[in-house]
Motif scaffolding. Structure first.
Motif, PDB file in Angstrom:
ATOM      1  N   GLN A   1      -4.856   9.423   0.849  1.00  0.00           N
ATOM      2  CA  GLN A   1      -3.675   9.974   0.187  1.00  0.00           C
ATOM      3  C   GLN A   1      -3.287   9.226  -1.084  1.00  0.00           C
ATOM      4  O   GLN A   1      -2.535   9.756  -1.895  1.00  0.00           O
ATOM      5  CB  GLN A   1      -2.495   9.982   1.164  1.00  0.00           C
TER       6      GLN A   1
ATOM      7  N   HIS B   1      -7.274   6.899   9.557  1.00  0.00           N
ATOM      8  CA  HIS B   1      -6.199   7.823   9.183  1.00  0.00           C
ATOM      9  C   HIS B   1      -6.867   9.117   8.702  1.00  0.00           C
ATOM     10  O   HIS B   1      -6.713   9.538   7.560  1.00  0.00           O
ATOM     11  CB  HIS B   1      -5.291   7.195   8.126  1.00  0.00           C
TER      12      HIS B   1
ATOM     13  N   ASN C   1      -4.429   6.643  13.593  1.00  0.00           N
ATOM     14  CA  ASN C   1      -3.164   7.249  13.201  1.00  0.00           C
ATOM     15  C   ASN C   1      -3.071   8.668  13.754  1.00  0.00           C
ATOM     16  O   ASN C   1      -3.946   9.505  13.487  1.00  0.00           O
ATOM     17  CB  ASN C   1      -3.052   7.345  11.680  1.00  0.00           C
ATOM     18  N   GLU C   2      -2.045   8.943  14.519  1.00  0.00           N
ATOM     19  CA  GLU C   2      -1.721  10.296  14.982  1.00  0.00           C
ATOM     20  C   GLU C   2      -2.952  11.070  15.470  1.00  0.00           C
ATOM     21  O   GLU C   2      -3.298  12.118  14.911  1.00  0.00           O
ATOM     22  CB  GLU C   2      -1.003  11.090  13.887  1.00  0.00           C
TER      23      GLU C   2
ATOM     24  N   TYR D   1       9.188  12.072  12.818  1.00  0.00           N
ATOM     25  CA  TYR D   1       9.718  12.933  11.757  1.00  0.00           C
ATOM     26  C   TYR D   1      10.892  13.785  12.213  1.00  0.00           C
ATOM     27  O   TYR D   1      11.924  13.802  11.564  1.00  0.00           O
ATOM     28  CB  TYR D   1       8.580  13.761  11.119  1.00  0.00           C
ATOM     29  N   ASN D   2      10.737  14.488  13.328  1.00  0.00           N
ATOM     30  CA  ASN D   2      11.840  15.373  13.762  1.00  0.00           C
ATOM     31  C   ASN D   2      11.672  15.790  15.218  1.00  0.00           C
ATOM     32  O   ASN D   2      10.572  15.736  15.757  1.00  0.00           O
ATOM     33  CB  ASN D   2      11.911  16.625  12.870  1.00  0.00           C
TER      34      ASN D   2
ATOM     35  N   ILE E   1      11.761  18.852  18.167  1.00  0.00           N
ATOM     36  CA  ILE E   1      11.247  20.222  18.132  1.00  0.00           C
ATOM     37  C   ILE E   1      11.851  21.037  19.278  1.00  0.00           C
ATOM     38  O   ILE E   1      12.023  20.526  20.380  1.00  0.00           O
ATOM     39  CB  ILE E   1       9.696  20.204  18.183  1.00  0.00           C
TER      40      ILE E   1
ATOM     41  N   GLU F   1       5.877   5.074  10.972  1.00  0.00           N
ATOM     42  CA  GLU F   1       6.178   6.025   9.893  1.00  0.00           C
ATOM     43  C   GLU F   1       7.520   6.677  10.171  1.00  0.00           C
ATOM     44  O   GLU F   1       7.804   7.066  11.310  1.00  0.00           O
ATOM     45  CB  GLU F   1       5.142   7.160   9.791  1.00  0.00           C
TER      46      GLU F   1
ATOM     47  N   GLU G   1      -0.451  14.979  -0.091  1.00  0.00           N
ATOM     48  CA  GLU G   1       0.039  15.329   1.232  1.00  0.00           C
ATOM     49  C   GLU G   1      -0.874  16.368   1.903  1.00  0.00           C
ATOM     50  O   GLU G   1      -0.490  17.498   2.175  1.00  0.00           O
ATOM     51  CB  GLU G   1       1.492  15.807   1.129  1.00  0.00           C
ATOM     52  N   TRP G   2      -2.141  15.980   2.132  1.00  0.00           N
ATOM     53  CA  TRP G   2      -3.064  16.790   2.941  1.00  0.00           C
ATOM     54  C   TRP G   2      -3.097  18.249   2.480  1.00  0.00           C
ATOM     55  O   TRP G   2      -3.228  18.476   1.282  1.00  0.00           O
ATOM     56  CB  TRP G   2      -2.723  16.643   4.434  1.00  0.00           C
TER      57      TRP G   2
HETATM   58  C1  GBH Z   1       2.193  12.053   9.076  1.00  0.00           C
HETATM   59  O1  GBH Z   1       1.944  13.233   9.746  1.00  0.00           O
HETATM   60  C2  GBH Z   1       0.917  11.484   8.566  1.00  0.00           C
HETATM   61  O2  GBH Z   1       0.519  10.341   9.307  1.00  0.00           O
HETATM   62  C3  GBH Z   1       0.943  11.164   7.096  1.00  0.00           C
HETATM   63  O3  GBH Z   1      -0.363  11.001   6.632  1.00  0.00           O
HETATM   64  C4  GBH Z   1       1.687  12.263   6.359  1.00  0.00           C
HETATM   65  O4  GBH Z   1       1.595  12.134   4.970  1.00  0.00           O
HETATM   66  C5  GBH Z   1       3.115  12.199   6.786  1.00  0.00           C
HETATM   67  O5  GBH Z   1       3.238  12.219   8.183  1.00  0.00           O
HETATM   68  C6  GBH Z   1       3.990  13.301   6.194  1.00  0.00           C
HETATM   69  O6  GBH Z   1       3.560  14.547   6.619  1.00  0.00           O
HETATM   70  O7  GBH Z   1       8.456  20.612  13.914  1.00  0.00           O
HETATM   71  O8  GBH Z   1       7.619  22.454  12.580  1.00  0.00           O
HETATM   72  O9  GBH Z   1       9.170  20.903  11.730  1.00  0.00           O
HETATM   73  C7  GBH Z   1       3.105  13.925  10.168  1.00  0.00           C
HETATM   74  C8  GBH Z   1       2.877  14.963  11.241  1.00  0.00           C
HETATM   75  C9  GBH Z   1       3.507  17.190  11.890  1.00  0.00           C
HETATM   76  C10 GBH Z   1       5.193  15.544  11.587  1.00  0.00           C
HETATM   77  C11 GBH Z   1       4.534  18.284  11.719  1.00  0.00           C
HETATM   78  C12 GBH Z   1       6.215  16.612  11.437  1.00  0.00           C
HETATM   79  C13 GBH Z   1       6.936  18.798  11.851  1.00  0.00           C
HETATM   80  C14 GBH Z   1       6.641  20.179  12.179  1.00  0.00           C
HETATM   81  N1  GBH Z   1       3.892  15.993  11.185  1.00  0.00           N
HETATM   82  N2  GBH Z   1       5.848  17.820  12.111  1.00  0.00           N
HETATM   83  S1  GBH Z   1       8.060  21.108  12.637  1.00  0.00           S
END
Ligand code: GBH
Length: 449
Positions: free
Chosen positions: A23, A124, A168-169, A292-293, A295, A352, A406-407
């Motif tokens: 990234q 990763h 990672n994940e 992140y959040n 669900i 993260e 961002e992928w």
């Molecule tokens: C990470 O993945 C990665 O490790 C990193 O490389 C990436 O840049 C970063 O986070 C930001 O994306 O519930 O529909 O709202 C994050 C994996 C998967 C987390 C989707 C948040 C939310 C989907 N993500 N999820 S939703």
């Protein structure tokens, strides 16, 4: 803007930022780097929303000294980066590319010189393409190749990396990479992707053993978790939520902490051999939590191929990715881990946490990101509350230091504390950078010397 002072964190708390190789590094053809599945995927038409790739990204490979200076200016005491497997082993196995290791050595020595602990993630998502051509993580051999690669990296850096993160994940790599085809390698196997889970976990266990041989530093894995909230209170909704929780939060944690695979998912576990679960359950020192959040989950439609339907939760503000901003979910998640795994749960570091907003420079060239400040303020307070609840949380790493690639979203989502102007590579610290610098400075000043 939040103004209340941040509550006091534990003395030895790790204040960090995270990035990953594909990234940020760019330099895809430089100094003998091999090809990864993300090079292949990004260069396939229609896979990335803006048609971009990580060929150049933030050009961190050439600008790492400037990026270390940005870290030092932030006052962090830890930096989580990932090692590009194809930079070190261009074909995934066998011949070592010394210049690849040289780069990570310069990086590690550079951050150490600024008093920052290097935290190295070994995988990763950028699998060497030749290994994918041999089946990728569907092939059990990949787990052994991963352990050999861990050995090579630790032989060079084992005396200086302060925390190892194997994977990672692995859930996201399995589900988006092999289940849904949204990430590299772009396969759509749905629940038939289970061998990818097992072989990643086996690789984690084998790599942990290799790291123990070469390095005295602690070992972790970074899993992503979302607290699961049933939407609807019918028995079918509750069952769907339980299934989603087993898949998303337990599949990569139960076996690590000695509980085997969640039985209710009904996976075909023919790939699991005698002894594998013991390798996987080798003790780890830290559990990395990417959050992140939360669900919402409800019962699926009749014709759905999945036993649940994830639905966005109402009632929260949203980021530019449309993900809910829910710091309460982080406290809830940490409490869930603490209750579920009890004495088997190692100390946690939040490896993260972060958010995307549509940040751009104003007429004076400054980048104001008050929503990110609010996000970080809320999530740090949630961590503090969880510690007060009794959860052992020993660090927090912001995703990410820099805006980056961002992928599947290409350059369209900005997660950085530092803005990157991609055409020029120019870095501009955002207002969240100054805010976090002040928070960290206050916290670290309180450390008794
Ligand atoms: C990470 O993945 C990665 O490790 C990193 O490389 C990436 O840049 C970063 O986070 C930001 O994306 O519930 O529909 O709202 C994050 C994996 C998967 C987390 C989707 C948040 C939310 C989907 N993500 N999820 S939703």
């Amino acid at each position: 803007m939040p103004h209340a002072p941040m509550p006091r964190f534990p003395t030895r708390f790790r204040w960090g930022v995270s990035t990953s190789a594909y990234q940020i590094e760019g330099a895809a053809d430089t100094d003998g780097r091999g090809v990864s599945i993300w090079d292949t995927f990004a260069h396939s038409p229609g896979r990335i929303v803006d048609g971009s790739s990580g060929d150049v990204a933030c050009d961190h490979y050439h600008r790492y000294a400037e990026d270390i200076a940005l870290m030092a200016g932030l006052g962090i005491n830890a930096y989580r980066f990932s090692v590009s497997w194809p930079r070190v082993l261009p074909t995934g196995a066998g011949a070592v590319n010394a210049s690849g290791l040289d780069f990570y050595e310069r990086l590690v020595d550079g951050v150490l010189a600024r008093g920052i602990d290097p935290v190295a993630t070994l995988f990763h998502w950028d699998l060497p393409q030749p290994l994918e051509d041999a089946g990728g993580w569907l092939n059990r051999d990949t787990a052994h190749r991963f352990a050999e690669y861990a050995d090579v990296v630790a032989a060079r850096l084992g005396d200086r990396v302060k925390l190892w993160i194997t994977l990672n994940e692995p859930f996201i790599h399995m589900s988006l990479g092999y289940g849904m085809g949204v990430h590299a390698p772009g396969r759509m196997l749905l629940f038939d992707a289970f061998p990818v889970a097992h072989h990643q976990l086996l690789g984690h266990g084998l790599a942990t053993a290799a790291l123990r041989d070469r390095s005295g530093s602690p070992v972790a894995i970074a899993n992503n978790y979302s607290p699961v909230r049933p939407v609807g209170d019918g028995p079918a909704d509750l069952a769907a939520a339980a299934a989603y929780e087993a898949l998303h939060n337990r599949l990569f944690t139960d076996p690590l902490l000695g509980r085997g695979y969640p039985a209710e998912l009904g996976f075909d576990d023919a790939v699991v051999r005698d002894g594998d679960l013991d390798v996987i359950a080798a003790p780890i020192d830290v559990l990395g939590v990417n959050y992140y959040n939360p669900i919402g989950v409800r019962a699926p439609e009749e014709d759905s191929p999945l036993p649940f339907e994830p639905v966005p939760l109402d009632g929260y503000p949203r980021t530019a990715f449309d993900w809910p901003v829910a710091p309460d979910g982080l406290r809830e998640l940490l409490g869930w881990l603490h209750r579920r795994y009890g004495a088997d749960l190692p100390p946690i570091q939040i490896t993260e946490s972060g958010c995307a907003y549509d940040d751009r420079p104003d007429a004076q060239g400054r980048v104001h990101d008050p929503d990110r400040i609010g996000y970080l303020d809320g999530h740090l307070r949630a961590v503090h509350a969880a510690i007060a609840d009794g959860v052992d949380v020993t660090g927090y790493f912001v995703w990410s230091l820099l805006d980056n690639w961002e992928w599947a979203e290409g350059f369209t989502k900005r997660f950085g504390l530092v803005h990157v102007d991609y055409p020029t590579g120019r870095r501009t610290p955002k207002s969240s950078y100054a805010w976090l610098r002040d928070v960290i400075a206050t916290a670290r000043r309180e450390i008794p010397r």
